[in-house]
Design a protein around this motif. Structure first.
Motif, PDB file in Angstrom:
ATOM      1  N   UNK A 117       0.844  -1.197   0.000  1.00 34.73           N
ATOM      2  CA  UNK A 117       0.000   0.000   0.000  1.00 34.73           C
ATOM      3  C   UNK A 117       0.878   1.244   0.000  1.00 34.73           C
ATOM      4  N   UNK A 118       0.853   1.975  -1.126  1.00 34.65           N
ATOM      5  CA  UNK A 118       1.553   3.253  -1.234  1.00 34.65           C
ATOM      6  C   UNK A 118       0.596   4.338  -0.758  1.00 34.65           C
ATOM      7  N   UNK A 142      -1.018  -1.094  -4.353  1.00 32.98           N
ATOM      8  CA  UNK A 142      -2.216  -0.262  -4.261  1.00 32.98           C
ATOM      9  C   UNK A 142      -1.790   1.189  -4.055  1.00 32.98           C
ATOM     10  N   UNK A 143      -2.267   2.087  -4.916  1.00 30.04           N
ATOM     11  CA  UNK A 143      -1.940   3.508  -4.840  1.00 30.04           C
ATOM     12  C   UNK A 143      -3.066   4.226  -4.096  1.00 30.04           C
ATOM     13  N   UNK A 180      -5.984   3.046  -7.718  1.00 34.49           N
ATOM     14  CA  UNK A 180      -5.593   2.018  -8.686  1.00 34.49           C
ATOM     15  C   UNK A 180      -4.816   0.918  -7.981  1.00 34.49           C
ATOM     16  N   UNK A 181      -5.108  -0.313  -8.357  1.00 34.22           N
ATOM     17  CA  UNK A 181      -4.321  -1.459  -7.904  1.00 34.22           C
ATOM     18  C   UNK A 181      -3.527  -1.955  -9.102  1.00 34.22           C
ATOM     19  N   UNK A 182      -2.217  -1.780  -9.035  1.00 37.69           N
ATOM     20  CA  UNK A 182      -1.348  -2.170 -10.152  1.00 37.69           C
ATOM     21  C   UNK A 182      -0.825  -3.574  -9.878  1.00 37.69           C
ATOM     22  N   UNK A 183      -1.036  -4.485 -10.821  1.00 37.62           N
ATOM     23  CA  UNK A 183      -0.622  -5.874 -10.676  1.00 37.62           C
ATOM     24  C   UNK A 183       0.215  -6.263 -11.889  1.00 37.62           C
ATOM     25  N   UNK A 184       0.897  -7.404 -11.824  1.00 35.24           N
ATOM     26  CA  UNK A 184       1.716  -7.798 -12.993  1.00 35.24           C
ATOM     27  C   UNK A 184       0.934  -7.870 -14.293  1.00 35.24           C
ATOM     28  N   UNK A 185      -0.341  -8.225 -14.232  1.00 36.44           N
ATOM     29  CA  UNK A 185      -1.121  -8.348 -15.455  1.00 36.44           C
ATOM     30  C   UNK A 185      -1.848  -7.089 -15.879  1.00 36.44           C
ATOM     31  N   UNK A 233      -8.599  -1.281 -11.513  1.00 36.98           N
ATOM     32  CA  UNK A 233      -8.168  -0.068 -12.229  1.00 36.98           C
ATOM     33  C   UNK A 233      -9.004   1.161 -11.908  1.00 36.98           C
ATOM     34  N   UNK A 234     -10.278   0.956 -11.565  1.00 35.60           N
ATOM     35  CA  UNK A 234     -11.138   2.052 -11.112  1.00 35.60           C
ATOM     36  C   UNK A 234     -11.162   3.219 -12.103  1.00 35.60           C
TER      37      UNK A 234
END
Length: 877
Positions: free
Chosen positions: A26-27, A88-89, A109-114, A237-238
């Motif tokens: 969590x950022x 998670x940003x 936004x939740x940034x994931x490898x995919x 991604x929201x």
């Protein structure tokens, strides 16, 4: 986690957000920094090489923390995502200056490898696929879907077996797969062992977009796989996903089938040794000028066609471009100026596009008329379908031309992005700011004259606003009634005056309103462009297709490739064929071309010859020629007549499967079985040195039985290389098998590789000669030569018996006396030159028989020592 009742309000807010994303870093935005706390901070500081500090360090339970500047956060996010983590940003959702109490924060936004969409130049030609997998326990079928968020690509299929699923995921190089609850734990574990992140999504969110994007899909399980995928994307991604294209159903059987192992062995897109692009077929063929063309070329390579008409259409286009050099040169000059339309459209939809992106989009659209002009000079029967899809989208180009400055800043909120004349209101604000600056210059001149201070100056900073700066030596010259002190410096003082304050208010108001209005205008432009996303995607598809075809033409010209002639008779005839990558590395003059001739009367080529002579290269070059043919490219040969293959199977090279704990031989047998179970008469099989991973007779028996099975039951075109020379007698029994060998000659005891494939079988393996080239010690080589002669003198030939395993058993060779009391291997001792006179006992005979049938190269050093110790113990009895 610290006791929740003792947490500060801010940490309570942090923990509430963290509880929603327990599997992600969590950022958490605090002012100009993103902070990590607790376990995230401890682990993150190690991965990101950050200094680990603590919050409330004087308390009994200080909270570990570390942070990164908000302007540099993308670099750190990339590192974590590359390592397979989610990030998670959490942003501040209101201005801290205006907030009452705690600043509202939320994950944006939740940034994931995919789901990662930002890619540097090195990844511009690579796709990043997010995959979804669901299971229908009634039909026993899997729904498989994948999307590329940066380009909008969305595809789905219905798959029946786990092996097919794994192969599709590996071929896509997917980094993340989303599964529902019905996917088994065993399959999840397989993904995990392969380094693919598994995310879970059971509920499907009801969205109008889902109905539109899944419209027309042929099965319920495919629709569910896409729905699960879209729900996961929306939740993480929201943001707007207007650029996602309608899902396209595909069948793996509609393309030339190559499992992941075959793609890997043939080095289509990844070099086996370096894991890089260099040294692969993709590396050779990639003369694309655009990033989207590079990605399409890679997709074509891993999914060659089996439809003859489509292959022919591509070949016709390549031939037309190849025969028109000047038009092709003009075309490539225009393509060089085309940016990544697919990903630009994705950024527009995501809302992450900036002014520079829009200028890139305009520059790209400005090239379309030139591209259409070039195509207009060529045969429209061939290239007309591509030309028809090259819509210029002039309205978008004109809008950007009118609104956005030629060299915009990266930021879209700091002003300077909208052109003069686009907005009357913005022009008024700018005029006020310009007049204000003129007024300030005039004020500075008046104040210098009134005070007599020639170095008096008027300046500005974000903290104190506009000021009049006077050096301390001149302070006595200032009038005391008008100048109000604002800031003290080491060598100067800064002041304000009533008229400066009044003008400052007007200027700053104009600046603030100007920035706000510019951002509003930019968003309006972006929203207008968003309406044309589907047109831009169709244009991108046409441009990328044209880019790949011109790449084929350029490569064909540079490397002397020829158009292969397709046939339905299953005849294969390649004259002076070459391995295109090896030839490029070695140079044209050094490479020795070879023929491959397999008409309807020949299905199996049994290849013999020394190690390092080129057998594997010969086999690979045939496979690459097939792939190049079926993607529509020309091929490296003097001439080529090709059937259309439905599958390629390869068993080349030796490697353990460490993850599954399987030996080289087990991997070899499994890959061989896959070919034997799935191949058809229209397939291509490449078997390299089958059977060498076990004892000699076991391996020889398996090799012969596999050859016979392929010949008698499958009838696929098969190249089978071997060092078992006894197998060359099979050409007397199997009508559709022919022997060929890679030539070599001996000159003064030295082995010379000719690299030329010739009819007939090789006379011997030259293994000891190859060992000499490798630099093995001379005494060892001399001893090996003695042993070889003994084995050859006492071995009886193996008879070939179709439909049966090898019948005859060679007579064991006599052993050499070691006389080694220290347990050294007898094979490495000095040979006993004294003739043996005493009769050999039955015990000795049995031990020699075991030795003759033991494949030392398949054993570990410890196993060899144990066996030798046991033989010596038995010899002493």
């Amino acid at each position: 986690m610290a006791n929740a009742t003792k947490l500060t309000p801010m940490m309570q807010q942090y923990q509430a957000v963290k509880d929603q994303y327990p599997d992600a870093f969590l950022m958490y935005r605090l002012g100009d920094f993103y902070e990590l706390f607790n376990e995230d901070a401890i682990k993150g500081s190690q991965i990101l090489e950050l200094t680990l500090t603590s919050r409330n360090r004087n308390s009994k339970d200080p909270i570990p923390m570390c942070g990164v500047p908000h302007r540099a956060v993308q670099n750190y996010v990339d590192i974590l995502v590359d390592r397979g983590y989610k990030v998670a940003i959490c942003e501040q959702m209101e201005d801290p200056k205006l907030a009452k109490g705690m600043v509202k924060r939320s994950v944006t936004q939740l940034i994931t490898p995919g789901t990662r969409t930002e890619s540097g130049v090195e990844n511009a030609k690579n796709n990043n696929y997010l995959t979804a997998l669901v299971y229908d326990d009634q039909t026993k079928q899997y729904g498989f879907a994948y999307a590329e968020l940066s380009t909008g690509e969305l595809k789905t299929s219905q798959l029946g077996t786990v092996d097919t699923i794994i192969n599709e995921a590996l071929s896509l190089q997917t980094k993340e797969v989303v599964v529902d609850a019905k996917v088994s734990d065993a399959l999840v574990q397989r993904f995990t062992k392969l380094g693919i992140l598994v995310s879970h999504q059971d509920e499907i969110k009801s969205m109008a977009e889902t109905s539109y994007l899944t419209e027309g899909l042929p099965s319920a399980v495919q629709k569910r796989s896409v729905a699960i995928l879209l729900t996961y994307i929306t939740e993480t991604q929201k943001r707007d996903l207007a650029h996602l294209q309608r899902a396209v159903a595909y069948e793996p059987s509609a393309f030339l089938k190559m499992d992941h192992n075959s793609q890997y062995n043939l080095e289509l897109t990844q070099n086996i040794r370096t894991k890089k692009k260099s040294g692969t077929l993709l590396w050779l063929l990639d003369n694309t000028k655009t990033a989207m063309g590079g990605r399409k070329l890679k997709r074509w390579l891993v999914r060659p066609l089996i439809d003859r008409q489509t292959i022919t259409n591509r070949q016709n286009a390549v031939a037309e471009l190849l025969n028109h050099y000047f038009e092709r040169s003009q075309l490539t000059d225009a393509l060089v100026k085309v940016y990544d339309l697919e990903r630009l459209a994705g950024r527009v939809a995501f809302g992450s596009v900036n002014g520079r992106d829009l200028i890139q989009l305009k520059t790209s659209l400005d090239q379309i008329p030139q591209i259409k002009y070039c195509l207009g000079q060529l045969d429209q029967k061939i290239l007309g379908p591509i030309d028809a899809h090259l819509e210029p989208v002039d309205d978008v180009s004109r809008l950007i031309e009118a609104a956005i400055v030629d060299e915009p800043p990266i930021s879209v909120t700091e002003g300077g992005i909208i052109k003069d004349g686009y907005s009357h209101q913005l022009d008024q604000y700018r005029d006020a700011m310009q007049n204000g600056k003129q007024w300030l210059a005039e004020l500075e001149t008046r104040e210098r004259k009134a005070t007599g201070i020639n170095n008096l100056k008027i300046g500005y900073n974000h903290v104190f606003g506009y000021y009049i700066e006077v050096t301390k030596v001149n302070l006595g010259k200032l009038p005391k009634d008008r100048y109000q002190r604002k800031q003290t410096l080491t060598n100067a003082e800064r002041f304000s005056t009533p008229e400066l304050k009044e003008r400052e208010s007007l200027i700053l108001e104009a600046q603030e309103k100007s920035k706000s209005l510019e951002y509003e205008l930019f968003v309006e432009v972006r929203d207008q462009v968003k309406k044309s996303i589907q047109r831009l995607q169709r244009l991108a598809d046409a441009v990328s297709t044209l880019d790949v075809l011109q790449s084929f033409a350029n490569v064909s010209e540079e490397y002397r490739l020829v158009r292969p002639e397709l046939n339905d008779a299953h005849d294969l005839e390649i004259i002076d064929g070459r391995h295109p990558v090896v030839e490029k590395v070695m140079g044209r003059q050094s490479y020795v071309p070879n023929d491959v001739k397999m008409n309807s009367d020949t299905n199996v080529l049994l290849i013999t010859g020394p190690n390092m002579s080129g057998k594997s290269t010969y086999m690979r070059q045939l496979a690459l020629t097939v792939v190049m043919t079926q993607i529509g490219c020309f091929v490296p040969a003097k001439s080529a007549k090709m059937p259309i293959f439905d599958q390629i199977f390869t068993r080349i090279g030796a490697a353990d499967d460490l993850i599954s704990g399987e030996s080289t031989f087990m991997v070899e047998m499994k890959e061989s079985n896959q070919a034997l179970q799935q191949a058809t008469p229209n397939s291509l099989i490449l078997f390299d040195e089958l059977g060498r991973g076990t004892a000699t007779y076991d391996g020889m028996a398996l090799a012969q039985s596999i050859i016979e099975y392929v010949h008698n039951y499958i009838h696929a075109k098969t190249l089978f290389s071997t060092h078992y020379h006894e197998l060359t007698a099979l050409d007397q029994e199997l009508a559709q098998l022919k022997n060929v060998h890679v030539g070599a000659s001996e000159k003064n005891g030295e082995l010379v590789f000719l690299h030329k494939v010739e009819p007939g079988a090789a006379d011997k393996s030259y293994g000891i000669h190859v060992a000499k080239i490798a630099g093995l010690p001379a005494p060892l080589l001399q001893r090996a030569d003695v042993i070889l002669k003994d084995l050859e003198a006492h071995a009886s030939p193996i008879e070939s018996q179709p439909q049966a395993t090898l019948a005859a058993t060679p007579k064991p060779a006599p052993a050499s006396k070691s006389g080694d009391a220290d347990g050294q291997l007898a094979l490495f001792a000095e040979p006993d030159r004294t003739p043996r006179t005493e009769p050999m006992s039955k015990n000795d005979q049995r031990i020699l028989n075991e030795l003759a049938q033991t494949d030392l190269m398949s054993l570990t050093p410890m196993d060899v020592m144990n066996r030798v110790y046991e033989w010596k113990r038995r010899l002493k009895k």
